[in-house]
Motif scaffolding. Structure first.
Motif, mmCIF file in Angstrom:
data_model
loop_
_atom_site.group_PDB
_atom_site.id
_atom_site.type_symbol
_atom_site.label_atom_id
_atom_site.label_comp_id
_atom_site.label_asym_id
_atom_site.label_seq_id
_atom_site.Cartn_x
_atom_site.Cartn_y
_atom_site.Cartn_z
ATOM 1 N N GLU A 152 43.888 33.074 46.139
ATOM 2 C CA GLU A 152 44.065 33.552 44.991
ATOM 3 C C GLU A 152 44.969 35.273 44.383
ATOM 4 O OE1 GLU A 152 41.315 31.015 42.653
ATOM 5 O OE2 GLU A 152 40.362 33.315 42.739
ATOM 6 N N VAL A 153 45.723 35.311 43.534
ATOM 7 C CA VAL A 153 45.924 36.087 42.877
ATOM 8 C C VAL A 153 45.594 36.692 41.664
ATOM 9 C CG1 VAL A 153 48.639 37.744 42.464
ATOM 10 C CG2 VAL A 153 47.822 36.108 45.360
ATOM 11 N N ARG A 154 45.369 38.401 41.672
ATOM 12 C CA ARG A 154 45.337 38.192 40.529
ATOM 13 C C ARG A 154 46.884 39.172 39.659
ATOM 14 N NH1 ARG A 154 40.209 42.859 37.758
ATOM 15 N NH2 ARG A 154 41.132 43.005 35.988
ATOM 16 N N VAL A 155 47.350 38.501 38.543
ATOM 17 C CA VAL A 155 47.969 39.068 37.435
ATOM 18 C C VAL A 155 47.675 39.564 36.591
ATOM 19 C CG1 VAL A 155 50.234 39.095 36.510
ATOM 20 C CG2 VAL A 155 49.138 37.386 38.955
ATOM 21 N N SER A 156 48.054 41.437 36.336
ATOM 22 C CA SER A 156 48.161 42.528 35.266
ATOM 23 C C SER A 156 49.086 42.027 34.628
ATOM 24 C CB SER A 156 48.557 43.276 35.599
ATOM 25 O OG SER A 156 47.118 43.748 35.802
ATOM 26 N N LYS A 208 37.097 44.584 31.625
ATOM 27 C CA LYS A 208 36.698 43.457 29.935
ATOM 28 C C LYS A 208 38.196 43.960 29.925
ATOM 29 C CE LYS A 208 32.702 44.238 29.243
ATOM 30 N NZ LYS A 208 31.772 43.019 29.097
ATOM 31 N N TYR A 209 38.555 42.709 29.531
ATOM 32 C CA TYR A 209 40.426 42.592 28.924
ATOM 33 C C TYR A 209 40.235 41.812 28.330
ATOM 34 C CZ TYR A 209 40.618 37.930 31.302
ATOM 35 O OH TYR A 209 40.083 37.040 31.791
ATOM 36 N N MET A 210 41.537 41.033 27.688
ATOM 37 C CA MET A 210 41.845 40.499 26.372
ATOM 38 C C MET A 210 42.744 39.389 26.174
ATOM 39 S SD MET A 210 39.935 42.972 23.745
ATOM 40 C CE MET A 210 40.051 41.684 22.075
ATOM 41 N N THR A 211 41.954 38.787 25.656
ATOM 42 C CA THR A 211 42.313 37.855 25.675
ATOM 43 C C THR A 211 42.979 35.902 24.857
ATOM 44 O OG1 THR A 211 42.346 35.191 27.565
ATOM 45 C CG2 THR A 211 40.444 35.893 26.752
ATOM 46 N N TRP A 212 42.450 35.280 24.484
ATOM 47 C CA TRP A 212 43.563 33.868 23.805
ATOM 48 C C TRP A 212 42.051 32.715 24.845
ATOM 49 C CZ3 TRP A 212 44.126 33.542 18.169
ATOM 50 C CH2 TRP A 212 45.141 34.924 18.198
ATOM 51 N N THR A 213 41.895 31.966 23.989
ATOM 52 C CA THR A 213 41.462 30.611 24.485
ATOM 53 C C THR A 213 41.740 30.159 22.910
ATOM 54 O OG1 THR A 213 39.348 30.965 23.678
ATOM 55 C CG2 THR A 213 39.711 31.629 25.945
ATOM 56 N N GLN A 254 36.421 40.010 33.285
ATOM 57 C CA GLN A 254 36.689 39.740 34.816
ATOM 58 C C GLN A 254 35.289 39.753 35.782
ATOM 59 O OE1 GLN A 254 40.018 39.142 34.899
ATOM 60 N NE2 GLN A 254 39.383 38.460 37.407
ATOM 61 N N SER A 255 35.514 38.718 36.117
ATOM 62 C CA SER A 255 34.656 38.593 37.290
ATOM 63 C C SER A 255 34.698 39.524 38.409
ATOM 64 C CB SER A 255 34.336 36.498 38.165
ATOM 65 O OG SER A 255 33.663 37.018 38.736
ATOM 66 N N SER A 256 33.296 40.088 38.680
ATOM 67 C CA SER A 256 33.009 40.927 39.938
ATOM 68 C C SER A 256 33.552 40.353 41.521
ATOM 69 C CB SER A 256 31.955 41.226 39.304
ATOM 70 O OG SER A 256 30.442 40.811 39.413
ATOM 71 N N THR A 257 33.218 38.836 40.962
ATOM 72 C CA THR A 257 33.599 38.048 42.625
ATOM 73 C C THR A 257 34.607 38.106 42.754
ATOM 74 O OG1 THR A 257 31.244 36.499 41.739
ATOM 75 C CG2 THR A 257 32.687 36.171 43.496
ATOM 76 N N ALA A 258 34.549 38.466 44.212
ATOM 77 C CA ALA A 258 35.801 38.711 44.920
ATOM 78 C C ALA A 258 36.601 37.236 44.962
ATOM 79 C CB ALA A 258 36.018 38.738 46.848
ATOM 80 N N LEU A 259 38.411 37.363 44.825
ATOM 81 C CA LEU A 259 39.104 36.649 44.241
ATOM 82 C C LEU A 259 39.243 35.245 45.521
ATOM 83 C CD1 LEU A 259 42.241 38.717 43.677
ATOM 84 C CD2 LEU A 259 40.901 36.940 42.472
ATOM 85 N N GLY A 260 39.463 34.357 45.073
ATOM 86 C CA GLY A 260 39.167 33.348 45.973
ATOM 87 C C GLY A 260 40.884 33.541 46.842
ATOM 88 N N GLU A 305 44.883 39.237 31.718
ATOM 89 C CA GLU A 305 44.259 39.740 33.352
ATOM 90 C C GLU A 305 44.470 37.923 33.660
ATOM 91 O OE1 GLU A 305 44.472 42.246 34.953
ATOM 92 O OE2 GLU A 305 44.921 43.526 34.046
ATOM 93 N N GLY A 306 45.452 37.655 34.582
ATOM 94 C CA GLY A 306 44.986 36.251 35.084
ATOM 95 C C GLY A 306 44.838 35.895 36.479
ATOM 96 N N VAL A 307 44.402 34.737 36.801
ATOM 97 C CA VAL A 307 44.189 34.770 38.017
ATOM 98 C C VAL A 307 44.742 33.402 38.684
ATOM 99 C CG1 VAL A 307 42.690 34.020 40.125
ATOM 100 C CG2 VAL A 307 42.006 35.750 38.650
ATOM 101 N N TYR A 308 45.832 33.082 38.982
ATOM 102 C CA TYR A 308 47.050 31.940 40.020
ATOM 103 C C TYR A 308 46.934 32.124 41.400
ATOM 104 C CZ TYR A 308 48.129 33.491 35.171
ATOM 105 O OH TYR A 308 48.652 33.980 34.245
ATOM 106 N N PRO A 309 46.673 30.510 41.757
ATOM 107 C CA PRO A 309 46.902 30.706 42.936
ATOM 108 C C PRO A 309 48.552 31.302 43.496
ATOM 109 C CG PRO A 309 46.574 28.242 42.165
ATOM 110 C CD PRO A 309 46.681 29.369 41.516
#
Length: 349
Positions: free
Chosen positions: A35-39, A4-9, A26-32, A126-130
């Motif tokens: 992709e990079v998951r960034v705290s 779990k993490y906090m976010t704005w939408t 945060q999805s339990s599915t593996a990153l693409g 937490e964010g996921v970016y290429p």
């Protein structure tokens, strides 16, 4: 178990009231694979973020339920199978525009498809970016300082250093306008490059701080409506400025054209004017100068800026008031009321 993490939408554009804060999974599915998951540790707000939240024009509409935020800094949490350029623990910054070449100069359509508008941005834990959209964070900066570089910092860098063969250098005279993020970054970059900088402001309370950051002269544009001509007199033999970073468009361009030297460069980086003044584009012809539109900058420029900041130990100026992630709406309000100096920062961790 998924984390779990906090976010704005931003549920939809139209008003900052459409910004919603809450818990996400945060999805339990593996990153693409790429992709990079960034705290995320810090983010900063830009005028772009405010107009996206308001969404008053078609070009400023956001994709519903997108995470807002153009700028941020964080630490690599995990990487996809094919990512070799970053590893867990690396400090990184996201470029606003994804899926483009390193030398690509974004136009408005690309920026409208960028972070915080069409794809998830930085106002989250937490964010996921290429991986290809990330650059290394400067080693000499805090997360809060580095979080100012991706939008306003990069725009200022492009304005001063992005025109081939015309980069600001020692001995140049540079004019910057106001105390917003782009203008203050431009002041600091130009000063670090050895230029003499003249700044304008509408508030006398800002004069001392602009001088502390390196401005050789400060002009109050509210009490001196012909500030362009006044500024020009401060250059050697009244020749005019080598570079002007113009943030006001219709409100400032006519004075910028009076202040620029023959064959000087006016970089138009903002549209903060009130729309009441008309710009005579022929004035650029009579001034015999270059007027250049600047929107953001390329990833190559981003990396060059990071290296420059490390080499010159540039320490980006921040607003006196910072906000927690939970109080991000307060940051939007401070930006909208123009109560800030330089960059409004949101501390995430």
């Amino acid at each position: 178990m998924p984390e779990k993490y906090m976010t704005w939408t931003l549920q939809s554009s139209g008003a900052t009231e459409n910004l919603q804060y809450g818990e996400a999974t945060q999805s339990s599915t593996a990153l693409g694979s790429g992709e990079v998951r960034v705290s995320m540790h810090a983010a900063s707000l830009n005028y772009r973020d405010l107009v996206i939240a308001k969404g008053s024009l078609p070009v400023t509409q956001a994709t519903p339920n997108t995470v807002p935020g153009s700028d941020g800094a964080g630490v690599v949490h995990s990487v996809g199978a094919n990512v070799t350029c970053f590893k867990v623990g690396d400090k990184v910054l996201p470029h606003m525009v994804q899926g483009v070449a390193n030398d690509f100069l974004p136009r408005l359509d690309a920026i409208s498809g960028g972070l915080g508008q069409a794809v998830d941005g930085t106002l989250c834990e937490e964010g996921v970016y290429p991986a290809e959209s990330l650059v290394r964070m400067p080693i000499n900066m805090s997360y809060a300082q580095a979080a100012t570089l991706g939008c306003s910092g990069l725009t200022a860098w492009n304005a001063l250093m992005g025109l081939r063969g015309r980069a600001v250098q020692a001995g140049d005279f540079v004019l910057v306008q106001g105390t917003g993020g782009v203008s203050i970054a431009a002041l600091q970059f130009a000063k670090a490059a050895g230029a003499t900088v003249v700044a304008t402001t509408g508030k006398d309370v800002n004069v001392a701080r602009l001088q502390q950051l390196g401005a050789a002269h400060v002009i109050n544009y509210k009490t001196d409506p012909t500030w362009g001509e006044t500024a020009r007199k401060l250059t050697p033999d009244g020749r005019g400025f080598d570079h002007i970073v113009d943030v006001g468009a219709d409100a400032t361009m006519n004075q910028s054209l009076k202040a620029v030297r023959t064959d000087g460069v006016v970089s138009l980086v903002g549209v903060l004017g009130d729309g009441l003044n008309k710009i005579d584009i022929m004035s650029a012809l009579w001034s015999v100068c270059v007027v250049r539109g600047v929107l953001l900058g390329s990833k190559d420029m981003f990396r060059e800026m990071v290296a420059f900041c490390e080499d010159k130990n540039v320490q980006p100026a921040l607003d006196d008031v910072s906000f927690s992630l939970a109080d991000a709406k307060g940051a939007y309000e401070r930006l909208e009321k123009q109560q800030h100096f330089s960059k409004v920062v949101i501390q995430i961790r």
